[in-house]
Design a protein around this motif. Structure first.
Motif, PDB file in Angstrom:
ATOM      1  N   TYR A 108       0.835  -1.208   0.000  1.00 32.01           N
ATOM      2  CA  TYR A 108       0.000   0.000   0.000  1.00 32.01           C
ATOM      3  C   TYR A 108       0.872   1.261   0.000  1.00 32.01           C
ATOM      4  CZ  TYR A 108      -4.572  -2.215   1.057  1.00 32.01           C
ATOM      5  OH  TYR A 108      -5.745  -2.934   1.014  1.00 32.01           O
ATOM      6  N   ILE A 109       1.884   1.264   0.846  1.00 34.77           N
ATOM      7  CA  ILE A 109       2.755   2.434   0.968  1.00 34.77           C
ATOM      8  C   ILE A 109       3.457   2.727  -0.357  1.00 34.77           C
ATOM      9  CG2 ILE A 109       4.881   3.298   2.038  1.00 34.77           C
ATOM     10  CD1 ILE A 109       4.054   1.768   4.584  1.00 34.77           C
ATOM     11  N   ALA A 112       0.959   3.988  -3.034  1.00 37.30           N
ATOM     12  CA  ALA A 112       0.505   5.347  -2.723  1.00 37.30           C
ATOM     13  C   ALA A 112       1.585   6.375  -3.036  1.00 37.30           C
ATOM     14  CB  ALA A 112       0.095   5.442  -1.259  1.00 37.30           C
ATOM     15  N   GLU A 113       2.830   6.048  -2.740  1.00 39.53           N
ATOM     16  CA  GLU A 113       3.932   6.977  -3.027  1.00 39.53           C
ATOM     17  C   GLU A 113       4.059   7.210  -4.526  1.00 39.53           C
ATOM     18  OE1 GLU A 113       7.187   6.583   0.532  1.00 39.53           O
ATOM     19  OE2 GLU A 113       7.105   4.930  -0.901  1.00 39.53           O
ATOM     20  N   LEU A 126      -8.418   4.211  -0.981  1.00 44.91           N
ATOM     21  CA  LEU A 126      -7.707   3.084  -0.375  1.00 44.91           C
ATOM     22  C   LEU A 126      -8.686   1.940  -0.136  1.00 44.91           C
ATOM     23  CD1 LEU A 126      -4.681   2.985   0.509  1.00 44.91           C
ATOM     24  CD2 LEU A 126      -5.493   3.327   2.844  1.00 44.91           C
ATOM     25  N   VAL A 154      -0.307   4.737   5.219  1.00 43.86           N
ATOM     26  CA  VAL A 154      -0.462   5.457   3.948  1.00 43.86           C
ATOM     27  C   VAL A 154      -0.555   6.966   4.196  1.00 43.86           C
ATOM     28  CG1 VAL A 154      -1.979   5.813   1.959  1.00 43.86           C
ATOM     29  CG2 VAL A 154      -1.468   3.495   2.745  1.00 43.86           C
ATOM     30  N   TYR A 158       1.254   9.888   1.987  1.00 44.93           N
ATOM     31  CA  TYR A 158       0.382  10.408   0.933  1.00 44.93           C
ATOM     32  C   TYR A 158      -0.177  11.769   1.337  1.00 44.93           C
ATOM     33  CZ  TYR A 158      -2.953  10.713  -2.842  1.00 44.93           C
ATOM     34  OH  TYR A 158      -3.642  11.141  -3.957  1.00 44.93           O
TER      35      TYR A 158
END
Length: 303
Positions: A108-109, A112-113, A126, A154, A158
């Motif tokens: 997820y991280i 998102a980046e 998300l 996140v 984000y």
């Protein structure tokens, strides 16, 4: 002229009508049917860090008032989206929101980046209904601890509008909603699909390869309305409602229940032009009822 502009966290959209992830591709697939500039926003299909083939076929089944799907987030991965898809949709005159999914917090991280670096994507949605592989496959969004962990992680990386999509497959959705709000969600979208199944009685076998799948369409609308109404009383952040919306009247019901915006999903398969029809229908409703600002409808249910 009626005012239909809605604010979703730091995101301003021209009207409350959006499309639901997984039912609209990347928006380009619908340009023969809809003027995308008429819509408040489009939520593109679920994007994961690495390419995913999805589940084996069959993975869709029609139901009497909707459909079951177990597609399994088939997509070519975040790198492909950034390099190949984004240049094709960056110019669209509507808010482009990317649905971000993952099997670990780290996934997820990273996704998102990557999406944060795209200047013309002002928000992500998300999807915390994904199975957490580190925890034996339980979805992140069915426990407060799991939801908090992924949203907190996140949020740290984000900086734009963070919408969190909630699973309805929980005992009390307001607990999850309050949790993600506390961890920094700018908005909540709900509901994701309800868990269901279909059986072929002649063959005595499940129809879907995965046995169970996600139920969407008109059958889930009463449940979705109830959950939006309950959640609107529990949180302060804007809610984006979805679940069985097939007309302007359906959309207005969600606004009255407390949603600031709505997403249309399954009915796009029935009528590819339905979103634009709903935009026009909402404007007509406002004219008929003497409402000059769409925000006057949000949470205006009279008890």
């Amino acid at each position: 002229m009626v005012k239909t502009q809605i604010n979703i966290g730091g995101l301003t959209i021209k009207n409350p009508v959006m499309t639901a992830s997984g039912t609209y591709g990347y928006g380009l697939e619908y340009t023969d049917f809809v003027d995308l500039a008429r819509l408040g926003g489009i939520v593109v299909k679920g994007t994961t860090l690495h390419p995913r083939q999805g589940n084996p076929y069959p993975r869709m089944a029609e139901t009497p008032a909707g459909m079951l799907n177990a597609v399994g987030l088939q997509n070519k991965g975040a790198h492909h989206f950034c390099q190949e898809i984004y240049p094709q949709i960056a110019h669209l005159d509507t808010a482009v929101v990317v649905n971000v999914s993952g099997s670990t917090v780290e996934d997820y991280i990273a996704t998102a980046e990557m999406i944060a670096s795209l200047p013309n994507v002002p928000a992500i949605e998300l999807n915390i209904s994904c199975p957490n592989v580190k925890e034996g496959g339980m979805a992140f969004g069915v426990t407060c601890a799991g939801a908090a962990e992924v949203v907190r992680a996140v949020r740290r990386v984000y900086p734009k509008t963070l919408i969190v999509k909630l699973s309805p497959n929980v005992t009390d959705i307001t607990e999850i909603a309050r949790t993600v709000e506390a961890e920094g969600a700018d908005s909540i979208s709900m509901i994701n699909t309800l868990l269901g199944m279909a059986i072929d009685a002649e063959r005595r076998r499940p129809i879907l390869s995965t046995v169970t799948g996600g139920l969407s369409g008109p059958a889930v609308k009463p449940v979705a309305l109830r959950m939006v109404w309950q959640t609107s009383k529990a949180v302060q952040v804007p809610i984006i409602g979805m679940g069985g919306i097939a007309s302007a009247t359906d959309a207005i019901e969600f606004l009255l229940a407390g949603a600031s915006a709505i997403q249309v999903g399954t009915y796009n398969f029935v009528d590819p032009s339905i979103t634009e029809t709903i935009v026009t229908g909402i404007e007509d409703y406002m004219h008929r009822h003497g409402i000059d600002d769409i925000n006057q409808l949000v949470g205006a249910l009279q008890l």
